[in-house]
Motif scaffolding. Structure first.
Motif, PDB file in Angstrom:
ATOM      1  N   VAL A  17       0.886  -1.469   0.066  1.00  0.00           N
ATOM      2  CA  VAL A  17       0.034  -0.143  -0.001  1.00  0.00           C
ATOM      3  C   VAL A  17       0.652   1.198   0.122  1.00  0.00           C
ATOM      4  N   ILE A  18       1.887   1.606   0.489  1.00  0.00           N
ATOM      5  CA  ILE A  18       2.649   2.447   0.870  1.00  0.00           C
ATOM      6  C   ILE A  18       3.267   2.146  -0.412  1.00  0.00           C
ATOM      7  N   SER A  19       4.355   1.463  -1.384  1.00  0.00           N
ATOM      8  CA  SER A  19       5.124   1.711  -1.351  1.00  0.00           C
ATOM      9  C   SER A  19       3.793   1.741  -2.753  1.00  0.00           C
ATOM     10  N   THR A  20       3.153   1.432  -3.232  1.00  0.00           N
ATOM     11  CA  THR A  20       2.038   1.908  -4.344  1.00  0.00           C
ATOM     12  C   THR A  20       1.529   3.800  -4.478  1.00  0.00           C
ATOM     13  N   LEU A  21       1.118   4.150  -2.740  1.00  0.00           N
ATOM     14  CA  LEU A  21       1.225   5.640  -2.956  1.00  0.00           C
ATOM     15  C   LEU A  21       1.671   6.145  -3.434  1.00  0.00           C
ATOM     16  N   PHE A  22       3.162   5.907  -3.361  1.00  0.00           N
ATOM     17  CA  PHE A  22       4.410   6.980  -3.816  1.00  0.00           C
ATOM     18  C   PHE A  22       4.907   5.967  -5.560  1.00  0.00           C
ATOM     19  N   VAL A  23       4.118   4.932  -5.896  1.00  0.00           N
ATOM     20  CA  VAL A  23       4.730   5.370  -6.844  1.00  0.00           C
ATOM     21  C   VAL A  23       3.693   5.640  -8.164  1.00  0.00           C
ATOM     22  N   PHE A  24       2.165   6.000  -7.342  1.00  0.00           N
ATOM     23  CA  PHE A  24       1.066   6.434  -7.736  1.00  0.00           C
ATOM     24  C   PHE A  24       1.846   8.247  -8.389  1.00  0.00           C
ATOM     25  N   ALA A  29       3.935  12.537 -11.911  1.00  0.00           N
ATOM     26  CA  ALA A  29       4.569  13.614 -12.261  1.00  0.00           C
ATOM     27  C   ALA A  29       5.450  12.908 -13.580  1.00  0.00           C
ATOM     28  N   LEU A  30       6.270  11.832 -13.560  1.00  0.00           N
ATOM     29  CA  LEU A  30       7.094  11.395 -14.487  1.00  0.00           C
ATOM     30  C   LEU A  30       6.543  11.316 -15.828  1.00  0.00           C
ATOM     31  N   ALA A  31       5.481  10.366 -15.922  1.00  0.00           N
ATOM     32  CA  ALA A  31       4.325  10.261 -17.576  1.00  0.00           C
ATOM     33  C   ALA A  31       4.136  11.859 -17.805  1.00  0.00           C
ATOM     34  N   ARG A  32       3.395  12.476 -16.706  1.00  0.00           N
ATOM     35  CA  ARG A  32       3.000  13.876 -17.195  1.00  0.00           C
ATOM     36  C   ARG A  32       4.399  14.831 -18.295  1.00  0.00           C
ATOM     37  N   LEU A  33       5.178  14.521 -17.213  1.00  0.00           N
ATOM     38  CA  LEU A  33       6.465  15.763 -18.174  1.00  0.00           C
ATOM     39  C   LEU A  33       6.954  14.410 -19.240  1.00  0.00           C
ATOM     40  N   MET A  34       6.851  13.238 -19.374  1.00  0.00           N
ATOM     41  CA  MET A  34       8.018  13.246 -21.242  1.00  0.00           C
ATOM     42  C   MET A  34       6.333  12.810 -21.215  1.00  0.00           C
ATOM     43  N   SER A  35       5.030  12.990 -21.321  1.00  0.00           N
ATOM     44  CA  SER A  35       4.198  12.541 -22.599  1.00  0.00           C
ATOM     45  C   SER A  35       3.826  14.009 -23.347  1.00  0.00           C
ATOM     46  N   ARG A  36       4.132  14.681 -22.377  1.00  0.00           N
ATOM     47  CA  ARG A  36       4.343  16.649 -22.701  1.00  0.00           C
ATOM     48  C   ARG A  36       5.375  17.568 -22.873  1.00  0.00           C
ATOM     49  N   ARG A  37       6.191  16.649 -22.643  1.00  0.00           N
ATOM     50  CA  ARG A  37       8.057  18.180 -23.140  1.00  0.00           C
ATOM     51  C   ARG A  37       8.552  17.124 -23.815  1.00  0.00           C
ATOM     52  N   GLU A  38       9.808  17.617 -24.222  1.00  0.00           N
ATOM     53  CA  GLU A  38      10.721  17.402 -24.952  1.00  0.00           C
ATOM     54  C   GLU A  38      11.762  17.731 -24.822  1.00  0.00           C
ATOM     55  N   LEU A 102       7.515   0.684 -10.285  1.00  0.00           N
ATOM     56  CA  LEU A 102       7.151   1.944 -10.720  1.00  0.00           C
ATOM     57  C   LEU A 102       7.404   2.034 -12.281  1.00  0.00           C
ATOM     58  N   PRO A 103       8.304   1.062 -12.822  1.00  0.00           N
ATOM     59  CA  PRO A 103       7.686   0.885 -14.217  1.00  0.00           C
ATOM     60  C   PRO A 103       6.808   0.791 -14.430  1.00  0.00           C
ATOM     61  N   LEU A 104       5.854  -0.295 -14.446  1.00  0.00           N
ATOM     62  CA  LEU A 104       4.392  -0.705 -14.449  1.00  0.00           C
ATOM     63  C   LEU A 104       3.774   0.294 -14.032  1.00  0.00           C
ATOM     64  N   MET A 105       3.668   0.676 -12.586  1.00  0.00           N
ATOM     65  CA  MET A 105       2.952   2.109 -13.042  1.00  0.00           C
ATOM     66  C   MET A 105       3.172   3.299 -14.326  1.00  0.00           C
ATOM     67  N   TYR A 106       4.152   3.546 -14.225  1.00  0.00           N
ATOM     68  CA  TYR A 106       4.362   4.411 -15.402  1.00  0.00           C
ATOM     69  C   TYR A 106       4.428   4.186 -16.620  1.00  0.00           C
ATOM     70  N   GLN A 107       3.918   2.644 -17.028  1.00  0.00           N
ATOM     71  CA  GLN A 107       3.426   2.799 -18.410  1.00  0.00           C
ATOM     72  C   GLN A 107       2.352   2.405 -18.805  1.00  0.00           C
ATOM     73  N   SER A 108       1.453   2.553 -16.984  1.00  0.00           N
ATOM     74  CA  SER A 108      -0.035   2.355 -17.180  1.00  0.00           C
ATOM     75  C   SER A 108       0.005   3.325 -17.506  1.00  0.00           C
ATOM     76  N   ILE A 147      -4.706   4.868 -15.427  1.00  0.00           N
ATOM     77  CA  ILE A 147      -4.162   5.308 -14.169  1.00  0.00           C
ATOM     78  C   ILE A 147      -5.069   3.437 -13.130  1.00  0.00           C
ATOM     79  N   LEU A 148      -6.048   3.209 -13.552  1.00  0.00           N
ATOM     80  CA  LEU A 148      -6.461   1.880 -11.518  1.00  0.00           C
ATOM     81  C   LEU A 148      -5.926   1.150 -12.669  1.00  0.00           C
ATOM     82  N   ALA A 149      -6.034   0.711 -13.815  1.00  0.00           N
ATOM     83  CA  ALA A 149      -5.326  -0.526 -14.076  1.00  0.00           C
ATOM     84  C   ALA A 149      -3.464  -0.605 -13.676  1.00  0.00           C
ATOM     85  N   GLY A 150      -3.124   0.293 -14.070  1.00  0.00           N
ATOM     86  CA  GLY A 150      -1.635   0.665 -13.640  1.00  0.00           C
ATOM     87  C   GLY A 150      -1.518   0.208 -11.759  1.00  0.00           C
ATOM     88  N   LEU A 151      -2.890   0.891 -11.167  1.00  0.00           N
ATOM     89  CA  LEU A 151      -2.542   1.306  -9.911  1.00  0.00           C
ATOM     90  C   LEU A 151      -2.621  -1.114  -9.808  1.00  0.00           C
TER      91      LEU A 151
END
Length: 227
Positions: A17-24, A29-38, A102-108, A147-151
């Motif tokens: 639960v704790i690790s998933t919260l921080f992974v979320f 943050a990472l996906a938002r940055l990587m999907s909208r910035r070059e 983290l990689p699984l959640m990030y990809q989702s 996002i929920l599926a990734g969680l």
């Protein structure tokens, strides 16, 4: 089947639960940055995020020991500033679960963000809406199903982490004994009944998680088709 102490299950759930919260939070943050910035080095950054998918758990565990060990830079910092250690604690198990999940959640999350039509965001920008409000009211709701599926997958991966956890947290019954560790050491001790008990528990959790994700995806696909 004899009843057993369920502390490994409660510890595994707490760690997951704790690790998933921080992974979320980190994945958003990472996906938002990587999907909208070059930016320069973007491919390298993404490779580092996804690296735990292809590394052996022992390599991940070794890296965590180097960072958080008694002589590691983060280990020294945490002990001097906050007075606690990560190695041989349940916090170390949570960090190991975070890194492998983290990689699984990030990809989702990346896949979910890619499905959001950027025209909706651009329309909001022309109306002077802030980037935070655009994310909160447009991007996040539209991407929520992915996002929920990734969680769920990240939680399942975290609760099943073994190799890196064993290296950084060790095996201390009642302190760092998660379900995967309980299975391994029960088998090593020749207690097949206890090992089978925990195998059934963690397998049931995994089946439930995968079944729920598949159900959610089918339900969401039907809803999108109707719309």
């Amino acid at each position: 089947m004899m009843p057993y102490d369920l502390s490994p299950l409660w510890l595994s759930l707490r760690v997951a639960v704790i690790s998933t919260l921080f992974v979320f939070l980190a994945s958003l943050a990472l996906a938002r940055l990587m999907s909208r910035r070059e930016f320069f080095g973007k491919s390298l950054v993404e490779a580092l995020i996804l690296l735990p998918l292809v590394l052996p758990p022992t390599v991940i565990g070794f890296g965590l020991i180097v960072l958080f060990g008694a002589n590691g830079p983060l280990g020294i910092l945490l002990e001097q500033w906050f007075g606690f250690r990560v190695v041989f604690t349940w916090i170390g198990a949570a960090i190991a679960s975070f890194v492998v999940s983290l990689p699984l959640m990030y990809q989702s999350v990346m896949a979910a963000f890619d499905k959001v039509d950027p025209r909706w965001e651009n329309v909001a920008r022309t109306m002077g809406v802030s980037e935070w409000r655009i994310f909160r009211t447009i991007t996040f709701p539209l991407a929520w199903s992915g996002i929920l599926a990734g969680l769920i997958l990240a939680f399942a991966r975290g609760i099943g982490e073994f190799g890196a956890t064993l290296m950084i947290a060790g095996y201390i019954p009642g302190v760092t004994e998660t379900v995967p560790l309980a299975i391994y050491f029960a088998y090593e001790a020749g207690d097949m009944e206890k090992a089978l008990f925990w195998v059934l528990i963690i397998s049931s959790l995994g089946v439930a998680a995968i079944t729920w994700v598949n159900y959610w995806r089918k339900k969401n696909a039907v809803r999108i088709g109707r719309e």
